[in-house]
Write an enzyme that holds these catalytic residues in place. Structure first.
Site, PDB file in Angstrom:
ATOM      1  N   ALA A  11       0.816  -1.211   0.000  1.00 25.22           N
ATOM      2  CA  ALA A  11       0.000   0.000   0.000  1.00 25.22           C
ATOM      3  C   ALA A  11       0.852   1.265   0.000  1.00 25.22           C
ATOM      4  CB  ALA A  11      -0.937  -0.012   1.206  1.00 25.22           C
ATOM      5  N   ALA A  33       9.606   0.357   9.417  1.00 24.81           N
ATOM      6  CA  ALA A  33      10.344  -0.251  10.523  1.00 24.81           C
ATOM      7  C   ALA A  33      11.008  -1.567  10.126  1.00 24.81           C
ATOM      8  CB  ALA A  33       9.406  -0.472  11.713  1.00 24.81           C
ATOM      9  N   SER A  38       7.938  -3.410  -0.265  1.00 19.40           N
ATOM     10  CA  SER A  38       7.231  -3.903  -1.453  1.00 19.40           C
ATOM     11  C   SER A  38       7.450  -5.391  -1.718  1.00 19.40           C
ATOM     12  CB  SER A  38       7.691  -3.105  -2.685  1.00 19.40           C
ATOM     13  OG  SER A  38       6.851  -3.339  -3.785  1.00 19.40           O
ATOM     14  N   CYS A  42       2.414 -13.047   0.025  1.00 17.14           N
ATOM     15  CA  CYS A  42       1.616 -14.164  -0.482  1.00 17.14           C
ATOM     16  C   CYS A  42       2.476 -15.249  -1.122  1.00 17.14           C
ATOM     17  CB  CYS A  42       0.585 -13.656  -1.493  1.00 17.14           C
ATOM     18  SG  CYS A  42      -0.608 -12.492  -0.795  1.00 17.14           S
ATOM     19  N   ASP A 279      -3.551  -2.934   4.786  1.00 18.20           N
ATOM     20  CA  ASP A 279      -4.018  -3.846   5.832  1.00 18.20           C
ATOM     21  C   ASP A 279      -4.384  -3.149   7.132  1.00 18.20           C
ATOM     22  OD1 ASP A 279      -3.488  -5.753   3.971  1.00 18.20           O
ATOM     23  OD2 ASP A 279      -1.911  -6.784   5.097  1.00 18.20           O
ATOM     24  N   ASN A 301      -2.850  -2.576  -2.802  1.00 22.28           N
ATOM     25  CA  ASN A 301      -2.361  -1.845  -3.966  1.00 22.28           C
ATOM     26  C   ASN A 301      -3.403  -0.868  -4.495  1.00 22.28           C
ATOM     27  OD1 ASN A 301       0.394  -2.605  -5.255  1.00 22.28           O
ATOM     28  ND2 ASN A 301      -0.371  -4.526  -4.421  1.00 22.28           N
TER      29      ASN A 301
END
Length: 547
Positions: A11, A33, A38, A42, A279, A301
């Site tokens: 995101a 952190a 990116s 998954c 998320d 995304n």
């Protein structure tokens, strides 16, 4: 304009990329952190199972790559510790040096993601117990397996990650046990579909324990609440995630009922110039308009792109989600979108349910069985949700249903879709089209349906009901509905004269097609209260075995 983005996975980096495409002058800084940006969470199970050879494949973008391509500054291992919303300032700690600096912003974006839940279990901190969320987790698991050569693995949780890890570790040669607290795998499936996944796991030699929970982890064993002792060499935690919303909460950002940040369609929070994406943010249902939380990289995304556009003066808006998901479990694909049966009933819909069992393409060219459960609103005819399980063609069909539901299609609309047909790819009447046709007929009361659950309840109550098995005597003798009488379709016109046309009547075959034909014959002969058993005897026996 100075933009600070907290978090730089799917995101956060999407916000930065879209904002830069729209505005070359904006000053964009990301603080993260973690070590990596990116990355593809998954893909983690497939690296651990050996399908992906190089872990670097899951981290295709670096901070230096983003700087060169987008002129965006990304600082990894930098944690935003406090925010002064009035002064629009943040304090940032370098986690490697402990140095703290201050930065200012005009626009602030929370892309802080979610953290894996850690169950309150004795021994959860042992060195052979792992979360499955980040690249660091992945590298640690892979290293542990290489060094220690574990033979037995226990997975706590039977959601997407838990099942994917079960598949991959089994294929890597480990003996796998899954412990799930609820009575089924995959919470968003209905039980009558989830049980098919459970049977497949057992068939693939996965030890599946439902309705139980782990209470203690020792070096070589896992103990459960029911008293079971499971030998294990490695334990993986797959018990879900919690949105990282605490920092936002501290400055007065509204938190939704799910625990994630509440946002509008422009990804804006209740505080001006403060956004949330990915998320850590709630979405909303395309069907009901109510908040929904289903953290997925695809949604993250999308949210990021929308926020990056809005921040730089664009007009994009989030249109909601259906909670679509798809999963591979060995050689089965499991897809779902929209509402399940339980959710639809809780929302107050009067629903029609169809279990449609059809080949994915021409059987003479290798078509495999698809089991489709579709749910529609009887009042409007609108399709509300679909679940599909099969070895072939699940992804194609679930995406068609997603598109249809998004654009508010009715069941009858599905039949009229001009879908691609050739024997290697489909059947002349594609399973999507057949689903729409059968649902529409049921809604219009032309060809009423009865689910296995409804039929078994009527039989158990001793209700007066005629059940007609339209298959061959050999099939009938092998497996049947307990009160059924056998009248093959070819003999039905002659023999149904001995039946009572005033009694409720159910016809069935193996999967539903011949039962539907028999239903038409009997309706035309004066049987008015007549139903076809949804999904036929296959679906009924599956329900009775797992109810």
């Amino acid at each position: 304009m100075k933009v600070i983005i907290i978090g730089s996975v799917a995101a956060g980096t999407s916000v930065a990329a879209k904002a830069r495409r729209n505005d070359e002058e904006a000053e964009i800084t990301l603080y993260n952190a973690d070590y990596d940006i990116s990355y593809s969470a998954c893909g983690i199970p497939y690296f651990l199972g050996g399908e992906i050879e190089n872990l670097d494949t899951l981290t295709p973008r670096s901070a230096s790559w983003f700087k060169k391509r987008y002129n965006v500054d990304i600082f990894t291992r930098h944690e935003v510790t406090t925010i002064d919303a009035e002064q629009k300032k943040v304090k940032v700690k370098n986690l490697d040096t402990d140095e703290v600096k201050e930065d200012s912003y005009d626009v602030l974006v929370f892309a802080t993601g979610a953290s894996p839940l850690t169950p309150d279990v004795s021994g959860v901190d042992k060195e052979h117990v792992f979360q499955v969320r980040t690249i660091q987790h992945t590298a640690a698991i892979d290293q542990f397996i290489k060094i220690n050569q574990p033979k037995k693995a226990t997975i706590i949780g039977a959601g997407y990650i838990g099942l994917e890890m079960a598949e991959q570790l089994t294929q890597r040669g480990l003996e796998v046990t899954i412990v799930q607290r609820s009575n089924q795998v995959m919470a968003h499936l209905d039980k009558d579909m989830a049980c098919r996944v459970e049977e497949h796991l057992v068939k693939k030699k996965v030890n599946l324990i439902l309705n139980d929970e782990v209470t203690e982890i020792s070096k070589k064993e896992v103990l459960t609440k029911s008293g079971e002792t499971i030998a294990t060499d490695i334990v993986l935690l797959a018990t879900g995630v919690r949105p990282n919303a605490q920092l936002a909460k501290e400055i007065g950002v509204t938190i939704g009922t799910s625990g994630a940040i509440a946002v509008n369609s422009k990804m804006q929070t209740n505080i001006p110039n403060v956004y949330a994406v990915g998320d850590v943010a709630e979405s909303y249902s395309v069907i009901t308009g109510k908040p929904i939380y289903r953290p997925l990289g695809s949604t993250a995304n999308k949210m990021g792109r929308i926020a990056g556009d809005v921040i730089t003066g664009g007009s994009l808006e989030h249109r909601g989600i259906l909670g679509t998901g798809i999963l591979r479990v060995f050689d089965l694909a499991v897809g779902q979108t929209g509402m399940n049966e339980v959710e639809a009933l809780e929302e107050g819909y009067d629903i029609e349910i169809l279990h449609n069992i059809k080949p994915s393409r021409a059987e003479y060219l290798g078509g495999k069985e698809l089991v489709i459960k579709a749910i529609a609103d009887r009042d409007t005819g609108r399709v509300l949700g679909v679940q599909i399980i099969g070895e072939d063609g699940v992804d194609k069909r679930i995406d068609v249903f997603v598109t249809a539901i998004t654009f508010k299609a009715k069941a009858e609309d599905l039949f009229h879709l001009d879908l691609a047909y050739a024997p290697p790819f489909s059947t002349t009447k594609d399973p999507v089209m057949y689903t729409g046709m059968a649902l529409h007929n049921a809604i219009e009361k032309k060809n009423k349906l009865i689910t296995p659950k409804e039929l078994s309840e009527k039989i158990e109550k001793g209700e007066a009901i005629q059940v007609i098995d339209t298959r061959s005597p050999k099939q009938y003798d092998f497996s049947k509905v307990e009160t059924a009488i056998n009248i093959p379709l070819g003999e039905l016109r002659e023999k149904c004269t001995g039946l009572n046309p005033d009694l409720p009547t159910v016809t069935y075959c193996n999967g539903g097609v011949t039962g539907n034909a028999a239903q038409n014959v009997m309706r035309n002969l004066g049987f008015n209260d007549i139903y076809n058993l949804s999904g036929g005897n296959k679906n009924y026996q599956n329900y009775m075995k797992n109810k």
